[in-house]
Scaffold this motif. Sequence first.
Motif, PDB file in Angstrom:
ATOM      1  N   THR B  17       0.827  -1.211   0.000  1.00 22.41           N
ATOM      2  CA  THR B  17       0.000   0.000   0.000  1.00 22.41           C
ATOM      3  C   THR B  17       0.858   1.258   0.000  1.00 22.41           C
ATOM      4  O   THR B  17       0.602   2.201  -0.754  1.00 22.41           O
ATOM      5  CB  THR B  17      -0.926   0.002   1.220  1.00 22.41           C
ATOM      6  OG1 THR B  17      -1.770  -1.152   1.145  1.00 22.41           O
ATOM      7  CG2 THR B  17      -1.774   1.250   1.256  1.00 22.41           C
ATOM      8  N   VAL B  21       0.796   4.200  -2.855  1.00 21.17           N
ATOM      9  CA  VAL B  21       0.556   5.614  -2.573  1.00 21.17           C
ATOM     10  C   VAL B  21       1.702   6.456  -3.124  1.00 21.17           C
ATOM     11  O   VAL B  21       1.505   7.462  -3.795  1.00 21.17           O
ATOM     12  CB  VAL B  21       0.412   5.863  -1.056  1.00 21.17           C
ATOM     13  CG1 VAL B  21       0.412   7.359  -0.758  1.00 21.17           C
ATOM     14  CG2 VAL B  21      -0.856   5.221  -0.533  1.00 21.17           C
ATOM     15  N   ASN B  24       1.836   6.798  -6.862  1.00 22.91           N
ATOM     16  CA  ASN B  24       0.684   7.438  -7.486  1.00 22.91           C
ATOM     17  C   ASN B  24      -0.188   6.535  -8.342  1.00 22.91           C
ATOM     18  O   ASN B  24      -0.791   6.987  -9.303  1.00 22.91           O
ATOM     19  CB  ASN B  24       1.145   8.620  -8.340  1.00 22.91           C
ATOM     20  CG  ASN B  24       1.062   9.897  -7.546  1.00 22.91           C
ATOM     21  OD1 ASN B  24       0.121  10.068  -6.768  1.00 22.91           O
ATOM     22  ND2 ASN B  24       2.038  10.757  -7.713  1.00 22.91           N
ATOM     23  N   PHE B  28      -6.217   3.689  -3.915  1.00 21.76           N
ATOM     24  CA  PHE B  28      -6.239   3.824  -2.459  1.00 21.76           C
ATOM     25  C   PHE B  28      -7.180   4.955  -2.061  1.00 21.76           C
ATOM     26  O   PHE B  28      -7.480   5.849  -2.875  1.00 21.76           O
ATOM     27  CB  PHE B  28      -4.833   4.074  -1.904  1.00 21.76           C
ATOM     28  CG  PHE B  28      -4.092   5.133  -2.654  1.00 21.76           C
ATOM     29  CD1 PHE B  28      -4.316   6.472  -2.383  1.00 21.76           C
ATOM     30  CD2 PHE B  28      -3.181   4.792  -3.643  1.00 21.76           C
ATOM     31  CE1 PHE B  28      -3.648   7.450  -3.082  1.00 21.76           C
ATOM     32  CE2 PHE B  28      -2.517   5.780  -4.351  1.00 21.76           C
ATOM     33  CZ  PHE B  28      -2.742   7.113  -4.070  1.00 21.76           C
ATOM     34  N   THR B  32      -6.139   6.470   3.584  1.00 13.68           N
ATOM     35  CA  THR B  32      -4.857   5.767   3.674  1.00 13.68           C
ATOM     36  C   THR B  32      -3.733   6.654   3.151  1.00 13.68           C
ATOM     37  O   THR B  32      -2.627   6.632   3.674  1.00 13.68           O
ATOM     38  CB  THR B  32      -4.868   4.465   2.860  1.00 13.68           C
ATOM     39  OG1 THR B  32      -5.195   4.770   1.519  1.00 13.68           O
ATOM     40  CG2 THR B  32      -5.870   3.491   3.418  1.00 13.68           C
ATOM     41  N   ARG B  33      -4.030   7.424   2.134  1.00 16.42           N
ATOM     42  CA  ARG B  33      -3.000   8.320   1.614  1.00 16.42           C
ATOM     43  C   ARG B  33      -2.481   9.225   2.730  1.00 16.42           C
ATOM     44  O   ARG B  33      -1.277   9.380   2.928  1.00 16.42           O
ATOM     45  CB  ARG B  33      -3.547   9.180   0.475  1.00 16.42           C
ATOM     46  CG  ARG B  33      -2.456   9.769  -0.433  1.00 16.42           C
ATOM     47  CD  ARG B  33      -3.032  10.729  -1.440  1.00 16.42           C
ATOM     48  NE  ARG B  33      -3.582  11.905  -0.783  1.00 16.42           N
ATOM     49  CZ  ARG B  33      -2.841  12.936  -0.381  1.00 16.42           C
ATOM     50  NH1 ARG B  33      -1.541  12.931  -0.557  1.00 16.42           N
ATOM     51  NH2 ARG B  33      -3.409  13.972   0.221  1.00 16.42           N
TER      52      ARG B  33
END
Lengths: 337, 337
Positions: B17, B21, B24, B28, B32-33
């Motif tokens: 994950t 992020v 890019n 997501f 979460t970013r």
Amino acid sequence: MPTLQDVAKKAGVSTATVSKVLSNTPYFTEETRLKVMQAVEELGYMPNLAARALSSGKTRIIAVVFPYVYDAIFTDPLVLRILEGIEAECGKFGYNILLSTPRLTTRGVDARYRQLIMSGYIDGVIALDNVPFASVIEPVRKKGIPAVAIGYYEADYCVRSDDFSGTLQMMRYVTGLGHRQIGIIGIAENLHYSIQYRLRGLKAGAAEANLDYENFPRVDGDFSTTSGSDCAAKLLEQNPHLTALICLNDRMAMGAIQYARTIGRDVPNNLTVVGYDDIPMAAAFSPSITTIDQQAPELGRAAAHILFDVLDGRSPHSVELPTHLIIRQSSASPASG
Amino acid sequence: MPTLQDVAKKAGVSTATVSKVLSNTPYFTEETRLKVMQAVEELGYMPNLAARALSSGKTRIIAVVFPYVYDAIFTDPLVLRILEGIEAECGKFGYNILLSTPRLTTRGVDARYRQLIMSGYIDGVIALDNVPFASVIEPVRKKGIPAVAIGYYEADYCVRSDDFSGTLQMMRYVTGLGHRQIGIIGIAENLHYSIQYRLRGLKAGAAEANLDYENFPRVDGDFSTTSGSDCAAKLLEQNPHLTALICLNDRMAMGAIQYARTIGRDVPNNLTVVGYDDIPMAAAFSPSITTIDQQAPELGRAAAHILFDVLDGRSPHSVELPTHLIIRQSSASPASG
DNA sequence: CTGAAAGCGCTTACAG
DNA sequence: CTGAAAGCGCTTACAG
């Protein structure tokens, strides 16, 4: 692309052994070396540097850092000469050059440069570090990789040209010719540390000749030829009696000579103009320019050599290179009248 | 140094994950970013490029290749200008520059260069490829990585300056001034493809003016200022009636002007001398030099842009850049006498 | 939208 | 002197 594995299989040995043979550790027989090398040969194997970098922590890449100030990097012939010296040394020792030209502001270096330094991509850094308001070496030492600064910043390892002696030699020469009315085409001292030392050298030289340096008119340019013309104009308009102009770089000297021509003052018969740096064009210009050779390629070579010493675990000394007066056609004794 | 793992742990997500992020990908949630970015921030995380390179096969490094011929790389101001354009573009797109200056012989490129190309260190190549006896692009295409050639070699992607039109413009201008007795200071055609095109442009221009190009005396130099003086000497000794010298680069033009001065021929009143390239010194020289601007920085910028297009999966077109005549003080109509 | 897991191609203690 | 195995720090199908 064949990998280490492929070589190992073909040679009938383990990858560890291949790796050892290839990295020249002393632990293998001549026989296995032969087997391995033959497999390498037949497969046309070439190591993957990224993998090597990841596992060993070494990349055999060094960053060469020329801070981007006033567009000077890409128009200054000196930069290329320094790079030439670095490149020559890198060739000998098997390093590659990653060129970085970070933007400097009073708030420090840009983010991209920081990222590069932290990236694990480079083994060491050679940097031109002479701009008083921002050091490019500092992020490097924070990361803990070896760095050599070309310049006056305090760093563990430095290479410097003896700027003080350079202008001292020049001032001795010019006063020795008989000049007493001397104008200075300078550069703002807060732009470049070298300039501070060059100005001190001038002052010391003036003192030696019993001249009051403070009486020398001075106008500052920005390294460029054009600014040299402008400075000469200001200087000579207000002080037509000047018989010599000392310029802190060659390009400004060229500009000054051109301006002198427009007002009918012949160089050197009616005006002495000298420069600094000995860029290639200084010898080719007409008249050829009396100047100080600061051995730019040697500067780069020395920096690289020091860096490789550090990377190999040795403890080299910092270096200061002497300067040399190059007498050419742009200087002469003042006209008797 | 914090790793992706550390970030993942701190953010309470998986490394996959975090990676998504950071690179890019669209998969997501904003939530979460935020978590990830905060962890990145707090840890001061910076990706390890070597690891990224190994797993993705991408390094975000391109090689800029300036073949080392006749020491020209490190004394030619044009090289630095081209590099300037490339650097500017790299900055925008987040690429780094690995500078390579391979030695060229008739037996091809040196082993170090080959190794670099095969190393997995670079995503693409921009190369000055203009030397007829050896191409530096060829090993690159063999490896299968994208390459852009600045020059006339046949490559998938090329950037060229319109050398033919450049000298054509120049010849039109010089003959338009009224010159009929024209000497050429050239360069051996087997040294550089551009030269072949420049010579053709001259010939075409002469034909337009109903002049027989074959009658123009020509002496070849080696790019250097000194050689320009030497060539001018030979040319003018044997052909004192010449009223104009067309030089295939600016440095030789400077040399020619200096020689002219030594024999008392004033430029431009008693001799027209023109150059090619428009290096920075051409404007600063005295007299300033009439020349052809070949937009060196733009050449570099275009090459970089094309390369990044290819790396992003697009199919850009090759580019040919127009040249511009820059009229300055070194040219004038021939003296009527 | 998220995560477990394999894998990129080397090097390096460690054991034998 | 040689090899098995872990590990460098990411990315990328794949499954869920």
